[in-house]
Design a protein around this motif. Sequence first.
Motif, PDB file in Angstrom:
ATOM      1  N   HIS A   5       0.874  -1.173   0.000  1.00 53.48           N
ATOM      2  CA  HIS A   5       0.000   0.000   0.000  1.00 53.48           C
ATOM      3  C   HIS A   5       0.910   1.222   0.000  1.00 53.48           C
ATOM      4  CE1 HIS A   5      -2.300   3.171   2.055  1.00 53.48           C
ATOM      5  NE2 HIS A   5      -3.379   2.567   1.614  1.00 53.48           N
ATOM      6  N   ALA A   6       0.908   1.985  -1.089  1.00 50.75           N
ATOM      7  CA  ALA A   6       1.736   3.184  -1.198  1.00 50.75           C
ATOM      8  C   ALA A   6       0.827   4.407  -1.261  1.00 50.75           C
ATOM      9  CB  ALA A   6       2.616   3.118  -2.436  1.00 50.75           C
ATOM     10  N   ASP A   7       0.984   5.296  -0.292  1.00 55.96           N
ATOM     11  CA  ASP A   7       0.219   6.536  -0.215  1.00 55.96           C
ATOM     12  C   ASP A   7       1.080   7.622  -0.862  1.00 55.96           C
ATOM     13  OD1 ASP A   7      -1.220   8.815   0.523  1.00 55.96           O
ATOM     14  OD2 ASP A   7      -1.635   8.061   2.536  1.00 55.96           O
ATOM     15  N   ILE A   8       0.631   8.103  -2.019  1.00 64.86           N
ATOM     16  CA  ILE A   8       1.423   9.021  -2.842  1.00 64.86           C
ATOM     17  C   ILE A   8       0.729  10.381  -2.922  1.00 64.86           C
ATOM     18  CG2 ILE A   8       2.305   9.434  -5.174  1.00 64.86           C
ATOM     19  CD1 ILE A   8       2.228   6.331  -5.536  1.00 64.86           C
ATOM     20  N   THR A   9       1.478  11.436  -2.683  1.00 64.76           N
ATOM     21  CA  THR A   9       0.982  12.797  -2.871  1.00 64.76           C
ATOM     22  C   THR A   9       1.806  13.438  -3.977  1.00 64.76           C
ATOM     23  OG1 THR A   9       0.377  12.965  -0.533  1.00 64.76           O
ATOM     24  CG2 THR A   9       0.560  15.031  -1.774  1.00 64.76           C
ATOM     25  N   ILE A  10       1.106  13.986  -4.967  1.00 65.93           N
ATOM     26  CA  ILE A  10       1.794  14.623  -6.089  1.00 65.93           C
ATOM     27  C   ILE A  10       1.617  16.137  -6.027  1.00 65.93           C
ATOM     28  CG2 ILE A  10       1.472  12.579  -7.534  1.00 65.93           C
ATOM     29  CD1 ILE A  10      -0.647  14.314  -9.125  1.00 65.93           C
ATOM     30  N   ALA A  11       2.389  16.821  -6.823  1.00 68.28           N
ATOM     31  CA  ALA A  11       2.264  18.276  -6.932  1.00 68.28           C
ATOM     32  C   ALA A  11       0.913  18.617  -7.554  1.00 68.28           C
ATOM     33  CB  ALA A  11       3.396  18.830  -7.782  1.00 68.28           C
ATOM     34  N   PRO A  12       0.245  19.659  -7.070  1.00 68.79           N
ATOM     35  CA  PRO A  12      -1.061  20.043  -7.614  1.00 68.79           C
ATOM     36  C   PRO A  12      -1.009  20.339  -9.110  1.00 68.79           C
ATOM     37  CG  PRO A  12      -0.608  21.243  -5.573  1.00 68.79           C
ATOM     38  CD  PRO A  12       0.658  20.519  -5.954  1.00 68.79           C
ATOM     39  N   GLY A  13      -2.091  19.981  -9.804  1.00 59.84           N
ATOM     40  CA  GLY A  13      -2.241  20.300 -11.212  1.00 59.84           C
ATOM     41  C   GLY A  13      -1.530  19.363 -12.173  1.00 59.84           C
ATOM     42  N   ARG A  14      -0.978  18.265 -11.666  1.00 63.60           N
ATOM     43  CA  ARG A  14      -0.229  17.349 -12.535  1.00 63.60           C
ATOM     44  C   ARG A  14      -0.902  15.979 -12.633  1.00 63.60           C
ATOM     45  NH1 ARG A  14       5.951  17.440 -12.087  1.00 63.60           N
ATOM     46  NH2 ARG A  14       5.639  16.863 -14.260  1.00 63.60           N
ATOM     47  N   ASN A  15      -2.197  15.930 -12.319  1.00 61.59           N
ATOM     48  CA  ASN A  15      -2.903  14.646 -12.272  1.00 61.59           C
ATOM     49  C   ASN A  15      -2.845  13.876 -13.586  1.00 61.59           C
ATOM     50  OD1 ASN A  15      -4.221  16.580 -10.251  1.00 61.59           O
ATOM     51  ND2 ASN A  15      -4.829  14.561  -9.506  1.00 61.59           N
ATOM     52  N   ALA A  16      -3.180  14.515 -14.686  1.00 59.03           N
ATOM     53  CA  ALA A  16      -3.225  13.806 -15.965  1.00 59.03           C
ATOM     54  C   ALA A  16      -1.846  13.251 -16.324  1.00 59.03           C
ATOM     55  CB  ALA A  16      -3.739  14.728 -17.071  1.00 59.03           C
ATOM     56  N   GLU A  17      -0.803  14.052 -16.138  1.00 57.94           N
ATOM     57  CA  GLU A  17       0.557  13.598 -16.431  1.00 57.94           C
ATOM     58  C   GLU A  17       0.955  12.429 -15.536  1.00 57.94           C
ATOM     59  OE1 GLU A  17       3.616  16.974 -17.015  1.00 57.94           O
ATOM     60  OE2 GLU A  17       2.002  17.791 -15.767  1.00 57.94           O
ATOM     61  N   PHE A  18       0.640  12.555 -14.247  1.00 56.41           N
ATOM     62  CA  PHE A  18       0.989  11.494 -13.301  1.00 56.41           C
ATOM     63  C   PHE A  18       0.250  10.204 -13.612  1.00 56.41           C
ATOM     64  CE2 PHE A  18       0.033   9.188  -9.330  1.00 56.41           C
ATOM     65  CZ  PHE A  18       1.325   8.747  -9.046  1.00 56.41           C
ATOM     66  N   GLU A  19      -1.032  10.308 -13.901  1.00 56.48           N
ATOM     67  CA  GLU A  19      -1.811   9.103 -14.173  1.00 56.48           C
ATOM     68  C   GLU A  19      -1.299   8.380 -15.419  1.00 56.48           C
ATOM     69  OE1 GLU A  19      -6.021  10.004 -13.908  1.00 56.48           O
ATOM     70  OE2 GLU A  19      -5.706  10.936 -11.946  1.00 56.48           O
ATOM     71  N   GLU A  20      -0.869   9.115 -16.413  1.00 57.44           N
ATOM     72  CA  GLU A  20      -0.276   8.476 -17.593  1.00 57.44           C
ATOM     73  C   GLU A  20       1.047   7.832 -17.221  1.00 57.44           C
ATOM     74  OE1 GLU A  20       2.215   7.553 -20.687  1.00 57.44           O
ATOM     75  OE2 GLU A  20       2.702   9.322 -19.496  1.00 57.44           O
ATOM     76  N   ALA A  21       1.853   8.522 -16.422  1.00 55.18           N
ATOM     77  CA  ALA A  21       3.164   8.007 -16.035  1.00 55.18           C
ATOM     78  C   ALA A  21       3.037   6.751 -15.174  1.00 55.18           C
ATOM     79  CB  ALA A  21       3.956   9.082 -15.288  1.00 55.18           C
ATOM     80  N   ILE A  22       2.124   6.753 -14.222  1.00 55.03           N
ATOM     81  CA  ILE A  22       2.013   5.588 -13.346  1.00 55.03           C
ATOM     82  C   ILE A  22       1.451   4.386 -14.109  1.00 55.03           C
ATOM     83  CG2 ILE A  22      -0.262   6.019 -12.306  1.00 55.03           C
ATOM     84  CD1 ILE A  22       1.102   5.249  -9.589  1.00 55.03           C
ATOM     85  N   ARG A  23       0.535   4.627 -15.042  1.00 50.19           N
ATOM     86  CA  ARG A  23       0.047   3.530 -15.902  1.00 50.19           C
ATOM     87  C   ARG A  23       1.203   2.929 -16.701  1.00 50.19           C
ATOM     88  NH1 ARG A  23      -4.731   6.524 -16.529  1.00 50.19           N
ATOM     89  NH2 ARG A  23      -3.820   7.794 -18.175  1.00 50.19           N
ATOM     90  N   VAL A  41      -4.595   1.709  -8.912  1.00 54.05           N
ATOM     91  CA  VAL A  41      -4.294   3.079  -8.506  1.00 54.05           C
ATOM     92  C   VAL A  41      -5.629   3.782  -8.275  1.00 54.05           C
ATOM     93  CG1 VAL A  41      -3.202   5.259  -9.152  1.00 54.05           C
ATOM     94  CG2 VAL A  41      -2.212   3.082  -9.931  1.00 54.05           C
ATOM     95  N   HIS A  42      -5.768   4.395  -7.102  1.00 51.30           N
ATOM     96  CA  HIS A  42      -6.985   5.130  -6.756  1.00 51.30           C
ATOM     97  C   HIS A  42      -6.622   6.581  -6.490  1.00 51.30           C
ATOM     98  CE1 HIS A  42      -9.479   1.492  -6.110  1.00 51.30           C
ATOM     99  NE2 HIS A  42      -8.305   0.957  -5.832  1.00 51.30           N
ATOM    100  N   ARG A  43      -7.434   7.514  -7.019  1.00 47.20           N
ATOM    101  CA  ARG A  43      -7.239   8.954  -6.807  1.00 47.20           C
ATOM    102  C   ARG A  43      -8.172   9.412  -5.691  1.00 47.20           C
ATOM    103  NH1 ARG A  43     -10.064  11.239 -10.544  1.00 47.20           N
ATOM    104  NH2 ARG A  43      -8.817  10.342 -12.213  1.00 47.20           N
ATOM    105  N   GLY A  44      -7.675  10.286  -4.823  1.00 50.33           N
ATOM    106  CA  GLY A  44      -8.478  10.827  -3.738  1.00 50.33           C
ATOM    107  C   GLY A  44      -9.585  11.731  -4.249  1.00 50.33           C
ATOM    108  N   ILE A  45     -10.714  11.663  -3.607  1.00 49.64           N
ATOM    109  CA  ILE A  45     -11.838  12.540  -3.960  1.00 49.64           C
ATOM    110  C   ILE A  45     -11.694  13.864  -3.223  1.00 49.64           C
ATOM    111  CG2 ILE A  45     -14.343  12.839  -3.812  1.00 49.64           C
ATOM    112  CD1 ILE A  45     -14.521   9.754  -4.204  1.00 49.64           C
ATOM    113  N   GLU A  46     -11.521  13.785  -1.908  1.00 56.35           N
ATOM    114  CA  GLU A  46     -11.362  15.021  -1.128  1.00 56.35           C
ATOM    115  C   GLU A  46      -9.995  15.667  -1.354  1.00 56.35           C
ATOM    116  OE1 GLU A  46     -14.461  12.525   0.683  1.00 56.35           O
ATOM    117  OE2 GLU A  46     -12.394  12.105   0.155  1.00 56.35           O
TER     118      GLU A  46
END
Length: 100
Positions: A5-23, A41-46
């Motif tokens: 279980h890896a809890d990852i926090t990324i820099a704001p505004g980079r979701n699309a780039e990160f999701e492509e990279a992690i895939r 991989v699950h993205r936080g709602i809050e």
Amino acid sequence: MILEHADITIAPGRNAEFEEAIRRGIATVIAKAEGFRDAQVHRGIESPERYLLTIHWDTLENHTVDFRGGPLFPQWREIVGPFFAKPPVVEHFELATQHP
């Protein structure tokens, strides 16, 4: 079987780039690792900058020794590491009970 279980926090505004990279990282690097079973991989709602990566491994050592100590880990970090706002928090779990 072990659950990473890896809890990852990324820099704001980079979701699309990160999701492509992690895939891409899972498909081209982690999927080649000894003992790898599956990943989600699950993205936080809050907190949309927060992700939970879960990976099933055959054994704890497949993750901690074979993967992290082997040549695939630097490749993985090269792909996803630039997006991290802080180091991920990684823990391992074993199945205690199951409901069908």
